[in-house]
Scaffold this motif. Structure first.
Motif, PDB file in Angstrom:
ATOM      1  N   LEU A 195     -52.388 -18.321 -30.437  1.00  0.00           N
ATOM      2  CA  LEU A 195     -51.987 -19.157 -29.307  1.00  0.00           C
ATOM      3  C   LEU A 195     -52.035 -18.388 -27.994  1.00  0.00           C
ATOM      4  O   LEU A 195     -52.371 -18.939 -26.941  1.00  0.00           O
ATOM      5  CB  LEU A 195     -50.578 -19.709 -29.546  1.00  0.00           C
ATOM      6  N   LYS A 242     -57.767 -20.205 -21.386  1.00  0.00           N
ATOM      7  CA  LYS A 242     -57.741 -21.487 -20.683  1.00  0.00           C
ATOM      8  C   LYS A 242     -57.119 -21.399 -19.291  1.00  0.00           C
ATOM      9  O   LYS A 242     -57.191 -22.359 -18.532  1.00  0.00           O
ATOM     10  CB  LYS A 242     -56.996 -22.533 -21.524  1.00  0.00           C
ATOM     11  N   GLU A 294     -56.180 -30.171 -21.145  1.00  0.00           N
ATOM     12  CA  GLU A 294     -56.388 -29.404 -22.369  1.00  0.00           C
ATOM     13  C   GLU A 294     -55.682 -30.117 -23.521  1.00  0.00           C
ATOM     14  O   GLU A 294     -54.610 -30.691 -23.347  1.00  0.00           O
ATOM     15  CB  GLU A 294     -55.806 -27.992 -22.229  1.00  0.00           C
ATOM     16  N   PHE A 347     -53.984 -29.699 -27.256  1.00  0.00           N
ATOM     17  CA  PHE A 347     -53.398 -28.749 -28.197  1.00  0.00           C
ATOM     18  C   PHE A 347     -52.734 -29.507 -29.347  1.00  0.00           C
ATOM     19  O   PHE A 347     -52.178 -30.584 -29.158  1.00  0.00           O
ATOM     20  CB  PHE A 347     -52.334 -27.884 -27.507  1.00  0.00           C
ATOM     21  N   HIS A 348     -52.803 -28.896 -30.526  1.00  0.00           N
ATOM     22  CA  HIS A 348     -52.080 -29.442 -31.669  1.00  0.00           C
ATOM     23  C   HIS A 348     -51.611 -28.277 -32.542  1.00  0.00           C
ATOM     24  O   HIS A 348     -52.128 -28.052 -33.638  1.00  0.00           O
ATOM     25  CB  HIS A 348     -52.962 -30.396 -32.488  1.00  0.00           C
ATOM     26  N   PRO A 349     -50.647 -27.497 -32.069  1.00  0.00           N
ATOM     27  CA  PRO A 349     -50.181 -26.344 -32.853  1.00  0.00           C
ATOM     28  C   PRO A 349     -49.416 -26.794 -34.091  1.00  0.00           C
ATOM     29  O   PRO A 349     -48.465 -27.568 -34.018  1.00  0.00           O
ATOM     30  CB  PRO A 349     -49.264 -25.608 -31.871  1.00  0.00           C
ATOM     31  N   LEU A 371     -49.013 -22.720 -19.989  1.00  0.00           N
ATOM     32  CA  LEU A 371     -49.974 -21.904 -20.722  1.00  0.00           C
ATOM     33  C   LEU A 371     -49.960 -20.454 -20.250  1.00  0.00           C
ATOM     34  O   LEU A 371     -50.114 -19.522 -21.047  1.00  0.00           O
ATOM     35  CB  LEU A 371     -51.379 -22.496 -20.575  1.00  0.00           C
TER      36      LEU A 371
END
Length: 518
Positions: A318, A325, A350, A352-354, A402
């Motif tokens: 991450l 980014k 952006e 995201f799918h953590p 981020l």
């Protein structure tokens, strides 16, 4: 890649009163102006006394499918025609594709008919999701597709219309419109096409330049443009003054490496230091020097080690994703790719799918293990946080979110993910060095096996699984004179398909060798 075929008179679908109906399908990817192109086509038909109707069927985002725009038109005879709402196999007179593989898909779907269809396509490439997610090189064969277009279509006009449009300061819809006019597939004069662009009122001059360039290329009176491929510019690593000493020490170690290895090692060292710090670069050179101690000219094993050790040490977590980014160079690249002008604002979102695993491995080692062992925390995370998130990095809150994650880099070594990755790297390096004692060619292939691991989340998990299976094959191949060749075959099989069917077959063959030897 350019292709022009001499035009012929295409057959047209007859209307109820004998008047010809012209059917046209346009396949465009999001952001290419497919809707604008369709509106222009309808407008030019109506300006020339034709009835016209347009429909569209939206594709899926992220290049798993293009939007299909469909137009039917016929001369106005005083009667209102009944038009179809979507294209049918074998009943398309003009097919416009905004990208090469979309043209190929149109042929496969039966929209391109020999002796009938005029095919207008841009030969530039936009990689589809299926190409990006392939374990190995998933790129489709462009020249093979172009050859198939010449067989399937009655008339083909194909060249790089994206580059032409960019050179004119416009977008591809304008150059596709010009190629359509220049193909002669529609019975309308050039002036009527240009008049439609002028009436649109936005970006007129740039659109007219792109239109004219594509028109001339389609007529064969101009040479289609070729996208210039710039030579890679070496990226200079910015080293703060307080780190000049450690960096100079690394450069001194680099300078005494064999010339065959030095360039790859230089690139690897720069990548590793940029990823973490100078001490991490020293770890990289330590591992490389261990390999060199077992190698000899021409140092093929050490070249592979220099390349893939850097790749292994710079794993995607991450912190890395957030860092990339939020870099100024990325914002500049995106602005260039989407042709953002100086007076325009760019909105960048952006995705995201953590997963829970990624969250826990970004915690300090002890805390991360406790979190992974907690089923209650896993359920809570799955209920409240395990979902896709869109972050606007053109906004201050999104960018700062981020940037703060990327700022954790100095503490990366204390995180659970780093401990896990380094244990894996050490086991891999140990296996490579052990093989190098008796078979340097095999060891070189073992180093190259790390190309199977890439990305993060599910992509990383699939690659790691294949890597482990391929490395297990080394045990079965030990002592064979052709061990390196078979290791290369196993890796090629692992890259052949996502499910691993080819790898299953290759491992079964290797297992049969071991069984016969036993």
């Amino acid at each position: 890649m350019n292709l022009q075929v001499t035009p012929r008179i295409a057959r047209r679908s007859p209307g109820p009163d004998g008047e010809s109906i012209i059917t046209l399908a346009a396949l465009a990817v999001g952001g290419q102006g497919g809707g604008v192109l369709t509106n222009w086509i309808v407008a030019v038909a109506e300006a020339n006394g034709y009835h016209a109707q347009s429909t569209s069927v939206a594709g899926v985002a992220q290049r798993t499918g293009a939007t299909i725009y469909y137009v039917e038109m016929c001369r106005d005879t005083g009667r209102m025609p009944v038009f179809a709402l979507s294209p049918s196999e074998g009943d398309v007179d003009i097919l416009i594709a905004s990208e090469l593989m979309e043209a190929g898909r149109a042929v496969m779907r039966g929209f391109v008919t020999p002796g009938r269809t005029t095919l207008i396509a841009s030969t530039h490439r936009i990689a589809a999701v299926s190409e990006k997610i392939a374990p190995g090189d998933g790129r489709a064969d462009g020249p093979e597709v172009i050859a198939a277009l010449g067989i399937a279509a009655d008339q083909v006009v194909a060249f790089d219309m994206e580059t032409l449009a960019k050179q004119a300061g416009s977008v591809i819809s304008a150059s596709l419109f010009g190629a359509l006019a220049g193909s002669g597939a529609l019975p309308f004069p050039r002036e009527s096409f240009e008049a439609v662009i002028r009436r649109s009122g936005r970006g007129v001059e740039a659109s007219l330049r792109a239109f004219a360039g594509a028109y001339d290329c389609a007529k064969g009176t101009a040479v289609p443009p070729v996208e210039a491929v710039a030579a890679p510019v070496p990226q200079a690593l910015h080293v703060p003054a307080k780190l000049q000493g450690p960096w100079a020490a690394l450069q001194s170690r680099l300078a005494i490496l064999p010339p065959e290895v030095r360039e790859m090692a230089r690139l690897g060292l720069q990548k590793v230091v940029d990823y973490q710090d100078a001490a991490y670069g020293a770890d990289y050179l330590d591992a490389l020097e261990q390999t060199l101690a077992l190698d000899a000219a021409p140092y093929a094993m050490s070249v592979n080690a220099a390349k893939y050790l850097a790749r292994a040490l710079c794993y995607d977590d991450l912190l890395r994703v957030a860092d990339l980014k939020t870099r100024a160079s990325r914002f500049a690249r995106v602005r260039q790719e989407v042709s953002v002008k100086s007076e325009q604002l760019m909105m960048l979102t952006e995705y995201f799918h953590p997963r829970f695993e990624e969250f826990t491995t970004t915690l300090p080692r002890r805390l991360g293990r406790r979190a992974q062992a907690s089923t209650g925390l896993a359920r809570f995370y799955g209920k409240h946080f395990d979902k896709g998130r869109r972050i606007r990095t053109d906004s201050l809150p999104g960018f700062l979110a981020l940037w703060l994650v990327s700022a954790l880099r100095p503490w990366r070594r204390s995180l659970l993910r780093h401990e896990t990755e380094m244990a894996h790297v050490q086991n891999w390096l140990r296996a490579c060095l052990q093989a190098a004692e008796t078979d340097r060619a095999l060891a070189a292939e073992l180093f190259a096996n790390y190309r199977l691991i890439k990305g993060y989340s599910d992509t990383h998990a699939r690659g790691l699984s294949k890597f482990s299976r391929v490395m297990e094959g080394a045990r079965l191949l030990a002592g064979r004179p052709d061990a390196a060749e078979w290791m290369r075959r196993l890796r090629t099989a692992a890259l052949a398909d996502e499910k691993g069917t080819a790898l299953d077959g290759a491992l079964a063959t290797v297992a049969s060798f071991a069984g016969n030897r036993a």
